[in-house]
Structure formats: structure tokens, C-alpha cells
Motif scaffolding. Structure first.
Motif, PDB file in Angstrom:
ATOM      1  N   PRO A 205     -54.987 -34.437  60.984  1.00  0.00           N
ATOM      2  CA  PRO A 205     -56.282 -34.851  60.424  1.00  0.00           C
ATOM      3  C   PRO A 205     -56.926 -36.042  61.147  1.00  0.00           C
ATOM      4  O   PRO A 205     -58.133 -36.248  61.030  1.00  0.00           O
ATOM      5  N   LEU A 206     -56.127 -36.786  61.894  1.00  0.00           N
ATOM      6  CA  LEU A 206     -56.714 -37.899  62.653  1.00  0.00           C
ATOM      7  C   LEU A 206     -57.715 -37.388  63.692  1.00  0.00           C
ATOM      8  O   LEU A 206     -58.588 -38.122  64.139  1.00  0.00           O
ATOM      9  N   TYR A 207     -57.527 -36.140  64.072  1.00  0.00           N
ATOM     10  CA  TYR A 207     -58.408 -35.572  65.087  1.00  0.00           C
ATOM     11  C   TYR A 207     -59.555 -34.767  64.468  1.00  0.00           C
ATOM     12  O   TYR A 207     -60.387 -34.239  65.175  1.00  0.00           O
ATOM     13  N   ILE A 208     -59.551 -34.634  63.152  1.00  0.00           N
ATOM     14  CA  ILE A 208     -60.626 -33.850  62.517  1.00  0.00           C
ATOM     15  C   ILE A 208     -61.846 -34.750  62.341  1.00  0.00           C
ATOM     16  O   ILE A 208     -61.750 -35.820  61.739  1.00  0.00           O
ATOM     17  N   PRO A 209     -63.003 -34.309  62.857  1.00  0.00           N
ATOM     18  CA  PRO A 209     -64.190 -35.169  62.725  1.00  0.00           C
ATOM     19  C   PRO A 209     -64.704 -35.210  61.288  1.00  0.00           C
ATOM     20  O   PRO A 209     -64.404 -34.317  60.494  1.00  0.00           O
ATOM     21  N   LEU A 210     -65.467 -36.238  61.044  1.00  0.00           N
ATOM     22  CA  LEU A 210     -66.065 -36.418  59.720  1.00  0.00           C
ATOM     23  C   LEU A 210     -67.352 -35.584  59.647  1.00  0.00           C
ATOM     24  O   LEU A 210     -68.085 -35.488  60.619  1.00  0.00           O
ATOM     25  N   VAL A 211     -67.597 -35.009  58.508  1.00  0.00           N
ATOM     26  CA  VAL A 211     -68.798 -34.197  58.328  1.00  0.00           C
ATOM     27  C   VAL A 211     -70.050 -35.087  58.465  1.00  0.00           C
ATOM     28  O   VAL A 211     -69.993 -36.277  58.125  1.00  0.00           O
ATOM     29  N   ASP A 212     -71.147 -34.509  58.991  1.00  0.00           N
ATOM     30  CA  ASP A 212     -72.321 -35.385  59.163  1.00  0.00           C
ATOM     31  C   ASP A 212     -72.976 -35.678  57.813  1.00  0.00           C
ATOM     32  O   ASP A 212     -72.774 -34.957  56.837  1.00  0.00           O
ATOM     33  N   LYS A 213     -73.749 -36.756  57.807  1.00  0.00           N
ATOM     34  CA  LYS A 213     -74.270 -37.304  56.557  1.00  0.00           C
ATOM     35  C   LYS A 213     -75.147 -36.310  55.791  1.00  0.00           C
ATOM     36  O   LYS A 213     -75.059 -36.194  54.566  1.00  0.00           O
ATOM     37  N   LYS A 214     -75.937 -35.548  56.554  1.00  0.00           N
ATOM     38  CA  LYS A 214     -76.878 -34.617  55.931  1.00  0.00           C
ATOM     39  C   LYS A 214     -76.114 -33.525  55.152  1.00  0.00           C
ATOM     40  O   LYS A 214     -76.420 -33.233  53.995  1.00  0.00           O
ATOM     41  N   LEU A 215     -75.108 -32.991  55.835  1.00  0.00           N
ATOM     42  CA  LEU A 215     -74.317 -31.931  55.200  1.00  0.00           C
ATOM     43  C   LEU A 215     -73.511 -32.507  54.030  1.00  0.00           C
ATOM     44  O   LEU A 215     -73.356 -31.859  52.989  1.00  0.00           O
ATOM     45  N   LYS A 216     -73.043 -33.720  54.207  1.00  0.00           N
ATOM     46  CA  LYS A 216     -72.273 -34.374  53.136  1.00  0.00           C
ATOM     47  C   LYS A 216     -73.144 -34.510  51.877  1.00  0.00           C
ATOM     48  O   LYS A 216     -72.708 -34.199  50.764  1.00  0.00           O
TER      49      LYS A 216
ATOM     50  N   HIS B 245     -64.202 -36.802  53.282  1.00  0.00           N
ATOM     51  CA  HIS B 245     -63.913 -38.237  53.149  1.00  0.00           C
ATOM     52  C   HIS B 245     -63.121 -38.705  54.363  1.00  0.00           C
ATOM     53  O   HIS B 245     -62.177 -38.024  54.774  1.00  0.00           O
ATOM     54  N   PRO B 246     -63.468 -39.858  54.912  1.00  0.00           N
ATOM     55  CA  PRO B 246     -62.762 -40.307  56.119  1.00  0.00           C
ATOM     56  C   PRO B 246     -61.301 -40.645  55.833  1.00  0.00           C
ATOM     57  O   PRO B 246     -60.943 -40.985  54.715  1.00  0.00           O
ATOM     58  N   LEU B 247     -60.487 -40.532  56.861  1.00  0.00           N
ATOM     59  CA  LEU B 247     -59.080 -40.906  56.745  1.00  0.00           C
ATOM     60  C   LEU B 247     -58.915 -42.289  57.389  1.00  0.00           C
ATOM     61  O   LEU B 247     -59.048 -42.435  58.600  1.00  0.00           O
ATOM     62  N   ASN B 248     -58.681 -43.272  56.536  1.00  0.00           N
ATOM     63  CA  ASN B 248     -58.483 -44.631  57.062  1.00  0.00           C
ATOM     64  C   ASN B 248     -56.998 -44.908  57.168  1.00  0.00           C
ATOM     65  O   ASN B 248     -56.290 -44.884  56.158  1.00  0.00           O
ATOM     66  N   ILE B 249     -56.547 -45.141  58.375  1.00  0.00           N
ATOM     67  CA  ILE B 249     -55.118 -45.407  58.585  1.00  0.00           C
ATOM     68  C   ILE B 249     -54.932 -46.882  58.890  1.00  0.00           C
ATOM     69  O   ILE B 249     -55.565 -47.426  59.786  1.00  0.00           O
ATOM     70  N   LYS B 250     -54.050 -47.511  58.130  1.00  0.00           N
ATOM     71  CA  LYS B 250     -53.747 -48.933  58.372  1.00  0.00           C
ATOM     72  C   LYS B 250     -52.641 -49.053  59.405  1.00  0.00           C
ATOM     73  O   LYS B 250     -52.508 -50.079  60.059  1.00  0.00           O
ATOM     74  N   GLY B 251     -51.786 -48.025  59.491  1.00  0.00           N
ATOM     75  CA  GLY B 251     -50.691 -48.107  60.438  1.00  0.00           C
ATOM     76  C   GLY B 251     -49.807 -46.883  60.373  1.00  0.00           C
ATOM     77  O   GLY B 251     -49.809 -46.165  59.372  1.00  0.00           O
ATOM     78  N   ILE B 252     -49.089 -46.652  61.471  1.00  0.00           N
ATOM     79  CA  ILE B 252     -48.155 -45.522  61.504  1.00  0.00           C
ATOM     80  C   ILE B 252     -46.766 -46.066  61.823  1.00  0.00           C
ATOM     81  O   ILE B 252     -46.582 -46.811  62.796  1.00  0.00           O
ATOM     82  N   PHE B 253     -45.824 -45.715  60.968  1.00  0.00           N
ATOM     83  CA  PHE B 253     -44.425 -46.133  61.161  1.00  0.00           C
ATOM     84  C   PHE B 253     -43.642 -44.978  61.771  1.00  0.00           C
ATOM     85  O   PHE B 253     -43.781 -43.837  61.336  1.00  0.00           O
ATOM     86  N   LEU B 254     -42.831 -45.300  62.741  1.00  0.00           N
ATOM     87  CA  LEU B 254     -42.057 -44.253  63.409  1.00  0.00           C
ATOM     88  C   LEU B 254     -40.590 -44.356  63.053  1.00  0.00           C
ATOM     89  O   LEU B 254     -40.052 -45.453  62.902  1.00  0.00           O
ATOM     90  N   LYS B 255     -39.984 -43.195  62.929  1.00  0.00           N
ATOM     91  CA  LYS B 255     -38.522 -43.144  62.839  1.00  0.00           C
ATOM     92  C   LYS B 255     -38.100 -42.044  63.813  1.00  0.00           C
ATOM     93  O   LYS B 255     -38.405 -40.871  63.598  1.00  0.00           O
ATOM     94  N   GLU B 256     -37.450 -42.483  64.904  1.00  0.00           N
ATOM     95  CA  GLU B 256     -37.154 -41.529  65.971  1.00  0.00           C
ATOM     96  C   GLU B 256     -35.713 -41.062  65.881  1.00  0.00           C
ATOM     97  O   GLU B 256     -34.793 -41.861  65.776  1.00  0.00           O
ATOM     98  N   GLU B 257     -35.547 -39.757  65.922  1.00  0.00           N
ATOM     99  CA  GLU B 257     -34.186 -39.215  65.860  1.00  0.00           C
ATOM    100  C   GLU B 257     -33.524 -39.199  67.233  1.00  0.00           C
ATOM    101  O   GLU B 257     -32.362 -39.483  67.369  1.00  0.00           O
ATOM    102  N   GLN B 258     -34.308 -38.824  68.253  1.00  0.00           N
ATOM    103  CA  GLN B 258     -33.728 -38.715  69.582  1.00  0.00           C
ATOM    104  C   GLN B 258     -34.057 -39.941  70.436  1.00  0.00           C
ATOM    105  O   GLN B 258     -34.756 -40.834  69.989  1.00  0.00           O
TER     106      GLN B 258
END
Lengths: 329, 524
Positions: free
Chosen positions: A171-182, A285-298
Motif C-alpha cells: 500500500p505504500l506504493y498505492i497512490p492517493l485518490v484525487d480530491k475531485k473523485l474523493k 485515506h492516506p497511509l501515514n507511516i511513522k516508521g518500519i521495524f525490521l526483524k530479519e531471519e536470514q
């Protein structure tokens, strides 16, 4: 008042650790901790391993059921009781009188979270509410509930886990709908519409049914439009399930708008393959991300690309990678 | 407060049709300690007492002696105590339960002050003693435990130890940063890949860190000093000590409060009952409902409403006015579509509500307490029970009716052939005319009108034009839906004049020949 929700791509993606991490970063702010369902148990009996406990710092507020308070008598001050029918169980809003490990068992319905927010806002307008959330609670994505999110990603070469992590990030790559359509959708949908199908100003269908189980919706999606006619617009406020994604995927005459990013979660890899999913996809509705936490297995090889166009802080809290990503202090 | 009726006592087809559930929604009031109430029919004596109390409260509120809204607002702050009572009876109270008890007592004192005219018989001095005990044990309205001096010392020790531990850990982390350049933050251990040789050397040489080679990375962990380890251990010990102290005190408090359990439970139960009555009166005021007046030999409804019918016909709805003797057999006749069944259903709705102790949508009602209300509607039988319509009707009459029962029957014995139906009607009407029950039925049998001991009523007919055909909806909108008492000397005349069904038939799209013959029959 601000509300930040924590969502993990999978079980054991490090969500509670991320939650504790942010709690420790917010020492100077007044915070309230709650969780969707039970979190903070010391042991995962399903998978047979120890889990990180939730540390509630001195002076912080927290929400849990009365049953979970038995462990630490004298360790809290009661602020308010949250009881039926507004709430599904007897919850308490309490203040921790020291740094204690509490099991959080908070409300898990949208109406309950909104009632809790109203109460908190009336008592402490500056408070920050942290919700240890769950991806399957789609209401968390609604702006009345969460102002922003923290993601916990389990980075693994295992196909299922890899797919889940990719789905959470997609979803970070999904654009936000334009205002008119919204604005148009805002006018055409009801408050509790789960789906809305329309062309221009003509509503073809509007329903409160779960979109993935809605046969009438499926039928109308399949119904062809005349040549050169404008595209049909499908607004969804219910999960874009595997079945529904498969129905929608080949439709070139459709534009799909998801109310919020949590609705995207269930698309399986085959339906999602970019080349097969034809309709343009937007977020209402926009996706507001404050941060991404990683847990790496490899070790060396990251299974997915983490170079985001947006300036999102990445916290690699379990790992130090000199010269690449370091945990922010 | 959400009300529900025990459906075993309501005709299964009528519960939804007559909108009992919608009516109950009027009584939904925010009273957390009466979250959900399932009502059952009240026995006669209890029912009469219940309505007497309601009348008393109503009169006091009408005379401004008590303020219902204020009382409800205070009651709404009482939280459910059922779980607390089981803990109290086991002498094992939890901290949060003290707050719930305290809040109840606090509200109880406030309520008592403003309901002087109608005091609840509870032992306030006992409640006062409980409150004092709680005040001794807690602070701020029992929201927080009042710590003893020893407990406060422990608490302060924990606090300062926590601070010291935090400082020591920060120092520890700073040293690691200084030695190796690694910013060691929560959580531990940390994984490191691609360690440059110089860093690897520094970590290996550090006494503050441990290093483990895993398949694709190194796992680096703290080696905390013995001082930190001991400090952590001591904090755990202090916490356990404090919690045990408080647990012991809670146990003692449970012992102290145990003897008060009975009084507390009694006060709570009485308050619940009273709050329920206040809630009923609040709804009565809000929706202009009425309470019954009990009089064994009378039955009178003034402007009785059936809300589901009213909703469908807001403009033309006619509330029910009906006056009759409080017992005996009563027969209502009238044309089709004149509203006979609605009269039965309205009575059933209102009487059933009274039976469950609820105020009703009417201007006035005067009757004997309806401790038994039964209705039989015409039907084509019940396949599941292998009963024909006739057998079903006889089964209805086979049940024992209580003295003072109300029996409402739609088209009495029209479930069999007219000759037998008439005979049975006469037998049953005669029988019930002498019993202490009220039988109210509809009938099309003209011969029953000549029975001496029966009371008759008819639905007032709409005036129909024989020449101009009108849509049925228009005819319905002109139907008076009024019940009229028919005096003995007019009984025969009234019935034979009743050609309304023939007149009505003319307004249906029948063929010309049929209409011509019907018109001729009317004119004969």
C-alpha cells in the motif's frame, strides 16, 4: 491527541518489541497503551516460546480488562471503568504507579476504540494513544482511529512470510485518490457503505454487505459497460479478499479505490501479480507511516526491496549493519 | 438498560408482528448496573404492588417532589457489582473492586438525599461503615491504595533503585559506544553482519560484550556487571515484597468487609429495583404512556395504541376506545376489513405489556390485573403438531385459564362447518359468560346474537357509495375503525342491516355480471 497503531506482517514479526521501543522513546510524553485483543503475555503457548512482555512505564496510562489487573495489586491508579454496553467487556483505564509488566487486553471493535479516544481526549487532550494492533482489524486504517502507523516486518525467505511482508508494504506504493473523485465518493457513499460502484454520478450499486461475499456486486463488476463509456469506479470499505481480487484483476473497465490500506492485506500472490491486476488502484485515506521495524531471519540477502520513495524511518532494532542501517536513537 | 420479554409467554406469531421489541427500545436507558433485564409475567399480587409503586413515583414526580432525570443520572453512575459480591463472599477482594463498592455507596448517599419522600429501606449506617473502612484503606475515592509507611518506604526504594538501574545501564551503554562505536539499545541481543575487522577486534576485546558466530551473522550481547545484576535482582525482590504486603492487606480487608456483604447486597438489589421503576417512569413521561387503574369488574381502554399499526398509517390511525364489563362473554362483529382483528391485537398488545409490568401507550386503562392473557387467531392448523385449525382451536380452550384471565379469540369456531361451529360457539359463550374470565371474540354467526347472557359490539361501517367504484386504499382510509356497543333491542337489526361485505365487494375489479348480481342482492 494522537493515535499510533502498530501492525505486524506476521506472528513474531517483532511488533511488541517495536511497541516497547517506541514507548521507551516517548518517556517525556503522556501516553496510553492499549492493544487489540491480548498482548504482552510472557509465553506463546501456541508456538511454545517466550514472548516479550509489555513494559508500562511509571505515569503511563493503559487499558486492560479487570481480570488482567490481578497480577499487580497496588501498582495502578484507576482512572475510569469502561463497561458494557459501550464496551464489550469490563475494561479499565488505569495509570501505572511504577514500571510494570502488564498484560494488555484492550477493546477490539471500532466503536469501542472511538469511545476510548473520546474519553482520553476529554481527560488529556495532549495524550498519545499507542495501539498494539492487528492487521485483520481493518478499522485501524480509518483516519478517525489512527493518525499514523508503525509497521513490523518479518523479513524471511520463507514464501508465506515474504508474501505477507510484501503485502504489508504494497500500500505504500498505492497512490492517493484525487480530491475531485474523493469528494464525489464522499457524496455518494453512506456512512456504513462497504462497497459503492458508480459511473460518473450514477450509482450502480451501494451495499453494506461484505464485498468478498457480495454476489450482486460480483455480478455488476462482470457486467460489461458500453464501448467508450467512462470507467466504472469501485470504492471498497471491506477487505479486498482473494476471491474479490481475482474477480477484479482482469477488469480493464474498472478503477478500484480502497478506503484504507488495511483492506489490501488478503490478496494472494497470484491475483496480485502486477501484470495481471489490471484496474488502477487508489487509496481513499492516506497511509501515514511513522516508521518500519525490521526483524530479519536470514543474513545478507534481503528478500524484498526496502528502498521507499517516501522518507520513512527504518528501525532495525535487532540488528546492527555498519554503514547501512542503524537503529535511530 | 435493555429490556427483553420472556417470549414463552407471548404468542409466537405476534411477538414480531405487533412490534414488542420496538416498543421495548423506548425503555433503553443508560443504567450500566441494570444492563440487561429479561422480564417475566408478574403474578397478580406482585403486579398490583408493582404498579402501585409506579403510581406513587409518578405522582411524586408530577408534584415535583422527586426529579426523575436527576435520580436516573445518579443511578447511571453505579457500576455492576455482581462479580464484586462473589469475591466479597469469598473474602478475596481485588483492588479495582474497592472502587466499585465505593462508587456505589457514594451514589447511594447522593440518591438518598433527593428521594426523601420515598426512602429506600436500607441500612445507611452500615454503608457508612463500609465507606469509612475503604477510606482508611484507599485514597481518592478508592481509585488508589493508601500505602502504609512500610509500603511507602518499599515503593520509594523501588523508585530510586529503578532510577539507579537506568543510570547504570546508560553508563554501560556509553562505555560500549566509547569502546566499540556500537550504539547498544533495546532490544538485546543484537545481530551484526559484515563486521569490519577493526570492529570485530574491538568487540572481541571488550569485557562488556559477548560475541557468538551464527551461520550468517554475529550475535552480540551485553555482559552486564554483577552490580547491575544484583540491582535487578533486588528490584524484583522489592516489588514482590510490596505486592505481597498489599495482597495481605487486601485479604484482611476482605475479612473486615465480609460481615457487611449481606447488607451491601440487599442495598444494591433494592437500588436496582428502584432504578428500574425510575426508568419506567422516565419513559412514561417521554412517550406519554399510562399506568393502569385496577378494578375487577371494569374494562375500559381510552385511546389505546398499537404502535406498529400506527406507524403504517400515521394520518388515519384511530386508537382503540373500548368499554365493557370486566368479565363474561363479549362478541364483536362487523364487516370484513372493518378492523375486528386489529381490535383483538391491540388488546393483546396492551394487556401483555401490563402483564409484564410495563406502562402502555394509551390515555387511560381500567381493568382487573391481567395475570393471564391468551389469544387465538384463526389459522389453517399446525402441520408440525398435526393439528387442524379446528383441533388447534379446541386445544386452545383445553388449557386451564386462571381466574381473571383475558381470552381473545378471532372468529370463534369458524374452523368447522357452520352448523357445528354455531353450536360450539353457543356452548362456549354460555360457559364463559358465567366464569370469572373475560372472553372477547369476533364472530360471523348471526344466531349467537340472540343469546341472552352475551354482550355485543360492532365495528362502525364506512359509508360506501354503490354507484362509484373506489380504490380499496381509499375505502380503508374512510373506515372509522371504531367499536360501538350494540344494545340488546338493536341486536338483530344491527346484524341484518350489515350488508357491508356485499357493498365492499362492488369495489373490487369483479366482472360486470357478478357485480350486477351483488347489487341486486343488496337492493333486495
Amino acid at each position: 491527541m494522537k493515535t499510533f497503531s502498530f501492525i505486524g506482517s506476521d506472528k513474531n514479526a517483532g511488533k511488541t518489541t517495536a511497541f516497547n521501543f517506541i514507548v521507551s522513546q516517548l518517556k517525556k510524553s503522556l501516553i496510553c497503551l492499549t492493544s487489540i485483543g491480548i498482548n504482552g503475555e510472557f509465553f506463546d503457548s501456541l508456538e511454545n516460546h517466550k514472548k516479550p512482555a509489555i513494559k508500562v512505564p511509571c505515569g503511563a496510562l493503559f487499558v486492560t480488562t479487570v481480570d488482567q489487573l490481578k497480577t499487580h495489586p497496588g501498582s495502578y491508579e484507576l482512572i475510569e471503568f469502561l463497561y458494557p454496553p459501550t464496551f464489550s467487556k469490563n475494561f479499565v483505564l488505569a495509570k501505572s504507579l511504577g514500571t510494570y509488566e502488564f498484560i494488555l487486553e484492550g477493546p477490539n471493535q471500532k466503536s469501542e476504540i472511538l469511545s476510548l479516544k473520546n474519553l482520553l481526549e476529554s481527560l488529556y487532550p495532549e495524550i498519545i494513544l499507542l495501539i498494539d494492533g492487528s492487521i485483520d482489524r481493518q478499522f485501524l486504517g480509518h483516519p478517525t482511529v489512527s493518525d499514523a502507523f508503525y509497521f513490523s516486518l518479518l523479513l524471511s525467505q520463507r514464501p508465506d512470510q515474504k508474501e505477507k511482508a510484501k503485502n504489508l508494504l504494497y500500500p505504500l506504493y498505492i497512490p492517493l485518490v484525487d480530491k475531485k473523485l474523493k469528494n464525489k465518493i464522499e457524496k455518494l457513499k453512506d456512512q456504513d457503505s462497504r462497497s459503492l460502484l458508480f459511473i460518473d454520478d450514477n450509482i450502480l450499486y451501494r451495499s453494506k454487505e461484505i464485498p468478498g461475499l457480495d454476489k450482486k456486486l460480483e455480478e455488476l463488476i462482470h457486467h460489461p459497460v458500453e464501448e467508450n463509456a467512462p470507467k466504472k469506479i469501485l470504492y471498497l470499505n471491506g477487505a479486498l479478499s482473494k476471491t474479490l481480487a481475482r474477480t477484479i484483476a482482469p477488469k480493464k473497465d474498472l478503477i478500484v479505490i480502497l478506503d484504507n490500506f488495511t483492506l489490501f492485506q488478503n490478496i494472494s500472490q497470484d491475483a496480485q501479480k502486477e501484470s495481471l491486476f489490471r484496474p488502477p488502484l487508489f487509496l481513499f485515506h492516506p497511509l501515514n507511516i511513522k516508521g518500519i521495524f525490521l526483524k530479519e531471519e536470514q543474513g545478507q540477502q534481503r528478500p524484498i526491496d526496502l528502498k521507499f520513495s517516501k522518507n520513512i524511518p527504518i528501525f532495525n532494532i535487532y540488528r546492527e549493519i555498519p554503514h547501512e542501517i542503524t537503529a535511530e536513537s | 438498560m435493555k429490556l427483553q420479554l420472556n417470549r414463552n409467554h407471548i404468542h409466537s406469531d405476534l411477538f414480531e408482528e405487533l412490534g414488542f421489541e420496538d416498543y421495548l427500545k423506548k425503555f433503553e436507558i443508560h443504567l450500566p448496573f441494570i444492563n440487561h433485564l429479561i422480564l417475566s409475567p408478574l403474578p397478580k399480587a406482585e403486579g398490583k404492588l408493582h404498579f402501585e409503586q409506579l403510581k406513587l413515583i409518578l405522582n411524586l414526580s408530577l408534584n415535583n417532589k422527586i426529579q426523575i432525570d436527576e435520580l436516573i443520572a445518579l443511578c447511571s453512575r453505579i457500576l455492576p457489582l455482581e462479580n464484586v459480591f462473589s469475591s466479597l463472599l469469598n473474602r478475596q477482594l481485588e483492588q479495582y473492586q474497592l472502587y466499585l463498592i465505593y462508587t456505589f455507596i457514594e451514589q447511594e448517599f447522593k440518591i438518598t438525599k433527593i428521594e426523601k419522600e420515598l426512602p429506600l429501606e436500607i441500612n445507611l449506617s452500615k454503608l457508612k461503615e463500609i465507606q469509612e473502612t475503604l477510606n482508611h484503606f484507599c485514597e481518592e475515592g478508592a481509585k488508589i491504595i493508601r500505602f502504609s509507611k512500610e509500603e511507602l518506604d518499599l515503593k520509594n526504594k523501588i523508585f530510586s533503585s529503578d532510577k539507579l538501574l537506568e543510570k547504570k545501564l546508560q553508563e554501560h551503554e556509553s562505555k560500549i559506544l566509547e569502546e566499540t562505536g556500537l550504539s547498544f539499545l533495546y532490544p538485546y541481543p543484537r545481530e551484526i553482519i559484515d563486521i569490519p575487522p577493526l570492529l570485530l577486534e574491538k568487540i572481541k576485546n571488550s569485557k562488556l560484550l559477548s560475541l557468538k558466530k551464527k551461520s550468517e551473522f554475529y550475535e552480540v550481547n551485553h555482559i552486564v556487571s554483577q552490580e547491575i545484576e544484583e540491582l535487578e535482582k533486588s528490584i524484583r525482590h522489592l516489588r514482590d515484597e510490596l505486592e505481597n504486603e498489599i495482597k495481605n492487606r487486601l485479604e484482611k480487608l476482605g475479612e473486615i468487609l465480609f460481615p457487611y456483604a449481606e447488607e451491601l447486597i440487599l442495598a444494591y438489589e433494592k437500588r436496582k429495583k428502584r432504578a428500574y421503576l425510575y426508568a419506567l417512569i422516565k419513559t412514561l413521561h417521554q412517550f406519554n404512556l399510562c399506568l393502569p387503574t385496577f378494578s375487577e369488574n371494569e374494562f375500559e381502554i381510552k385511546k389505546g395504541h398499537l404502535p406498529c399499526l400506527q406507524q403504517n398509517n400515521l394520518e388515519n390511525y384511530v386508537p382503540l376506545d373500548l368499554k365493557m364489563k370486566g368479565h363474561g362473554a363479549h362478541v364483536l362483529f362487523g364487516a370484513n376489513m372493518a378492523g375486528k382483528t386489529s381490535v383483538l391485537k391491540t388488546q393483546y398488545f396492551l394487556l401483555t405489556l401490563l402483564r409484564f409490568g410495563l406502562p402502555i401507550p394509551a390515555e387511560e386503562i381500567r381493568l382487573g390485573f391481567p395475570n393471564d392473557v391468551q389469544i387465538h387467531l384463526k389459522n389453517s392448523g399446525k402441520i408440525k403438531q398435526k393439528l387442524s385449525g379446528f383441533a388447534d382451536e379446541l386445544t386452545f380452550f383445553s388449557q386451564g385459564f386462571e381466574s381473571g384471565a383475558y381470552l381473545l379469540v378471532d372468529e370463534l369456531f369458524h374452523s368447522t362447518n357452520p352448523l357445528a361451529g354455531l353450536q360450539l360457539s353457543k356452548i362456549f359463550l354460555h360457559y364463559y359468560s358465567t366464569k370469572n374470565v373475560l372472553l372477547f371474540c369476533t364472530s360471523f354467526y348471526p344466531e349467537v346474537l340472540y343469546l341472552d347472557e352475551i354482550h355485543f359490539y360492532k365495528m362502525v361501517d364506512a359509508t360506501l357509495d354503490l354507484e362509484v367504484e373506489k380504490p380499496i386504499n381509499e375505502i380503508l382510509s374512510q373506515t372509522p375503525f371504531r367499536v360501538e356497543k350494540v344494545e340488546k333491542h338493536n341486536v338483530g337489526k344491527s346484524f341484518w342491516e350489515c350488508q357491508q361485505p356485499l357493498k365492499l365487494a362492488l369495489h373490487f375489479p369483479l366482472n360486470d355480471e357478478l357485480k350486477k348480481n351483488i347489487l341486486a342482492a343488496i337492493k333486495e
